[in-house]
Design a protein around this motif. Sequence first.
Motif, PDB file in Angstrom:
ATOM      1  N   HIS A 155      94.840  30.258  56.815  1.00 14.05           N
ATOM      2  CA  HIS A 155      95.261  31.601  56.397  1.00 14.05           C
ATOM      3  C   HIS A 155      94.829  31.883  54.965  1.00 14.05           C
ATOM      4  O   HIS A 155      94.374  32.973  54.632  1.00 14.05           O
ATOM      5  CB  HIS A 155      96.770  31.780  56.570  1.00 14.05           C
ATOM      6  N   GLY A 156      94.993  30.880  54.105  1.00 15.16           N
ATOM      7  CA  GLY A 156      94.549  31.036  52.721  1.00 15.16           C
ATOM      8  C   GLY A 156      93.044  31.211  52.628  1.00 15.16           C
ATOM      9  O   GLY A 156      92.552  32.024  51.834  1.00 15.16           O
ATOM     10  N   LEU A 157      92.316  30.467  53.443  1.00 12.05           N
ATOM     11  CA  LEU A 157      90.866  30.596  53.450  1.00 12.05           C
ATOM     12  C   LEU A 157      90.461  31.981  53.941  1.00 12.05           C
ATOM     13  O   LEU A 157      89.634  32.653  53.322  1.00 12.05           O
ATOM     14  CB  LEU A 157      90.233  29.506  54.328  1.00 12.05           C
ATOM     15  N   LEU A 158      91.059  32.438  55.032  1.00 12.59           N
ATOM     16  CA  LEU A 158      90.710  33.750  55.572  1.00 12.59           C
ATOM     17  C   LEU A 158      91.036  34.888  54.605  1.00 12.59           C
ATOM     18  O   LEU A 158      90.357  35.924  54.624  1.00 12.59           O
ATOM     19  CB  LEU A 158      91.404  33.970  56.913  1.00 12.59           C
ATOM     20  N   ALA A 159      92.036  34.695  53.765  1.00 12.14           N
ATOM     21  CA  ALA A 159      92.372  35.711  52.761  1.00 12.14           C
ATOM     22  C   ALA A 159      91.188  35.939  51.821  1.00 12.14           C
ATOM     23  O   ALA A 159      91.003  37.039  51.292  1.00 12.14           O
ATOM     24  CB  ALA A 159      93.616  35.316  51.981  1.00 12.14           C
ATOM     25  N   GLU A 160      90.368  34.897  51.608  1.00 14.59           N
ATOM     26  CA  GLU A 160      89.184  35.014  50.760  1.00 14.59           C
ATOM     27  C   GLU A 160      88.156  35.991  51.368  1.00 14.59           C
ATOM     28  O   GLU A 160      87.439  36.669  50.639  1.00 14.59           O
ATOM     29  CB  GLU A 160      88.501  33.655  50.586  1.00 14.59           C
ATOM     30  N   ALA A 161      88.093  36.051  52.698  1.00 15.68           N
ATOM     31  CA  ALA A 161      87.124  36.938  53.363  1.00 15.68           C
ATOM     32  C   ALA A 161      87.458  38.394  53.102  1.00 15.68           C
ATOM     33  O   ALA A 161      86.574  39.252  53.066  1.00 15.68           O
ATOM     34  CB  ALA A 161      87.080  36.656  54.864  1.00 15.68           C
ATOM     35  N   ALA A 162      88.736  38.690  52.928  1.00 15.01           N
ATOM     36  CA  ALA A 162      89.178  40.063  52.720  1.00 15.01           C
ATOM     37  C   ALA A 162      88.985  40.520  51.283  1.00 15.01           C
ATOM     38  O   ALA A 162      89.018  41.724  51.002  1.00 15.01           O
ATOM     39  CB  ALA A 162      90.649  40.195  53.122  1.00 15.01           C
ATOM     40  N   SER A 163      88.806  39.586  50.364  1.00 14.98           N
ATOM     41  CA  SER A 163      88.714  39.959  48.944  1.00 14.98           C
ATOM     42  C   SER A 163      87.321  40.399  48.536  1.00 14.98           C
ATOM     43  O   SER A 163      86.372  40.237  49.203  1.00 14.98           O
ATOM     44  CB  SER A 163      89.160  38.808  48.055  1.00 14.98           C
TER      45      SER A 163
END
Length: 163
Positions: A155-163
Amino acid sequence: MTPYTIPAQTRIGHIHLKVADLDRALAFYRDLLGFELITMYGDQAAFVSAGGYHHHIGLNTWQSKGGPPAPVRAAGLFHTAILYPTRRDLAIALQRLIEAKYPITGASDHGVSEAIYLNDPDQNGVELYWDRPREQWPLTADGQIEMYTRSLDLHGLLAEAAS
């Protein structure tokens, strides 16, 4: 006599994989992972790369067209590791795999890196990863690199894709 050590600037330049179906392999490496097609050798081989290099991955059917995957319990390639330049780039790759419903076999935090594991269509292992900056690598009390395998916060990694 001092033992020979390979020069620090040495890099592994490319891999060449035997595949059963060239179009299927291109659908994975080119269309899903995003490598660009550099050249084809007829209908038997393709060379793909990142950034226009002559090739990072060669794919061929010279000895393997229509063949089965290599046995899991045999000597051979464990996985190919593809190094992404940033954590965000790895996150985008993970997001693309999820959107394509492509099966992921594992995800690990190794201290020095974060990695996503999967198999290509020919069941060759593939590791997608990024390296943390060297100053963030964990060290033992005596200064040695301390690698480990822990669960990756997807989830933390995927949050990077949104930034």
